[in-house]
Design a protein around this motif. Structure first.
Motif, mmCIF file in Angstrom:
data_model
loop_
_atom_site.group_PDB
_atom_site.id
_atom_site.type_symbol
_atom_site.label_atom_id
_atom_site.label_comp_id
_atom_site.label_asym_id
_atom_site.label_seq_id
_atom_site.Cartn_x
_atom_site.Cartn_y
_atom_site.Cartn_z
ATOM 1 N N UNK A 157 67.686 34.971 44.897
ATOM 2 C CA UNK A 157 68.355 33.885 45.615
ATOM 3 C C UNK A 157 68.414 34.103 47.120
ATOM 4 N N UNK A 158 68.713 35.333 47.550
ATOM 5 C CA UNK A 158 68.993 35.541 48.979
ATOM 6 C C UNK A 158 68.762 36.994 49.399
ATOM 7 N N UNK A 159 67.529 37.467 49.399
ATOM 8 C CA UNK A 159 67.293 38.866 49.781
ATOM 9 C C UNK A 159 67.717 39.181 51.215
ATOM 10 N N UNK A 160 67.825 38.158 52.046
ATOM 11 C CA UNK A 160 68.229 38.357 53.440
ATOM 12 C C UNK A 160 69.727 38.586 53.593
ATOM 13 N N UNK A 161 70.489 38.496 52.512
ATOM 14 C CA UNK A 161 71.950 38.656 52.578
ATOM 15 C C UNK A 161 72.437 39.819 51.729
ATOM 16 N N UNK A 162 71.579 40.796 51.481
ATOM 17 C CA UNK A 162 71.920 41.931 50.624
ATOM 18 C C UNK A 162 71.752 43.246 51.355
ATOM 19 N N UNK A 163 72.636 44.188 51.043
ATOM 20 C CA UNK A 163 72.497 45.579 51.477
ATOM 21 C C UNK A 163 72.701 46.452 50.246
ATOM 22 N N UNK A 164 72.291 47.693 50.330
ATOM 23 C CA UNK A 164 72.384 48.601 49.199
ATOM 24 C C UNK A 164 73.415 49.684 49.490
ATOM 25 N N UNK A 165 74.054 50.181 48.449
ATOM 26 C CA UNK A 165 74.962 51.310 48.572
ATOM 27 C C UNK A 165 74.997 52.100 47.278
ATOM 28 N N UNK A 166 75.243 53.393 47.379
ATOM 29 C CA UNK A 166 75.263 54.254 46.189
ATOM 30 C C UNK A 166 76.662 54.418 45.604
ATOM 31 N N UNK B 152 67.152 47.633 52.468
ATOM 32 C CA UNK B 152 67.524 49.004 52.833
ATOM 33 C C UNK B 152 67.530 49.266 54.337
ATOM 34 N N UNK B 153 66.762 48.499 55.117
ATOM 35 C CA UNK B 153 66.604 48.804 56.542
ATOM 36 C C UNK B 153 67.006 47.619 57.431
ATOM 37 N N UNK B 154 66.335 46.492 57.246
ATOM 38 C CA UNK B 154 66.516 45.377 58.177
ATOM 39 C C UNK B 154 67.902 44.723 58.049
ATOM 40 N N UNK B 155 68.331 44.452 56.831
ATOM 41 C CA UNK B 155 69.637 43.809 56.653
ATOM 42 C C UNK B 155 70.788 44.690 57.137
ATOM 43 N N UNK B 156 70.808 45.981 56.773
ATOM 44 C CA UNK B 156 71.904 46.816 57.290
ATOM 45 C C UNK B 156 71.894 46.913 58.817
ATOM 46 N N UNK B 157 70.710 46.946 59.409
ATOM 47 C CA UNK B 157 70.639 47.013 60.872
ATOM 48 C C UNK B 157 71.306 45.783 61.483
#
Length: 187
Positions: A132-141, A175-180
């Motif tokens: 739906x929205x890969x541009x609005x996601x970040x990852x976390x462990x 992993x990179x662009x969205x968190x930045x």
């Protein structure tokens, strides 16, 4: 104080987190979210929400009033057994579509029935958000997994990214662009 918030901003802070899933242990209350969101909005900070999916769905009006961006922690705690049929998924998707909301792709151990190693039920929820929205996601462990007596395998949790987002361009985005962008790494 405003001066302290500016000092924190200069030190790299970009958001405040509200952990409200268990009201008995929460240091803050839901009625504190909106005023604090207003205080940090001018700094460009976001509010990160850690609540149950039912709480998220019930507070839809609050999310629509917040002046700051929102990050829903732990895939919005949507139970894998219900998945995208849960009302919280609809609430979060509507907020994402407005362009001010993010979802943190991180497995929570309380919203999976299937658990490790595959977390198949949670994988489906994550995949729905990625589609739906890969541009609005970040990852976390969720490391160091403070509430878990049996610590999960962090490498296994990271490997779930390949199942949520199989192509490398989407993985790089999450992993990179969205968190930045969300955490203002460049600024």
């Amino acid at each position: 104080t405003d001066a302290e918030l500016k000092r924190l901003h200069a030190g790299g802070v970009r958001g405040i987190r509200f952990s409200l899933s268990d009201p008995a242990t929460a240091a803050v209350t839901p009625d504190m979210v909106e005023p604090l969101s207003t205080r940090v909005a001018d700094l460009g900070w976001h509010v990160q929400i850690n609540m149950t999916a039912d709480q998220i769905a019930a507070a839809e009006g609050l999310w629509n009033r917040l002046p700051s961006p929102i990050v829903f922690d732990h895939i919005a705690h949507i139970p894998g057994s219900v998945g995208v049929r849960h009302p919280a998924y609809t609430v979060v998707r509507r907020l994402i579509d407005k362009g001010r909301t993010w979802v943190k792709l991180s497995v929570t151990y309380d919203n999976t029935d299937e658990g490790p190693p595959g977390y198949a039920d949670v994988i489906r929820v994550g995949q729905a958000f990625v589609m739906a929205a890969p541009e609005r996601l970040v990852w976390g462990s969720n490391w160091p997994h403070p509430n878990e007596t049996q610590k999960p395998d962090d490498a296994l949790l990271f490997d779930l990214m390949a199942r949520w987002a199989p192509d490398q361009a989407t993985q790089r985005r999450i992993l990179v662009e969205n968190p930045a962008r969300l955490y203002d790494f460049a600024g």
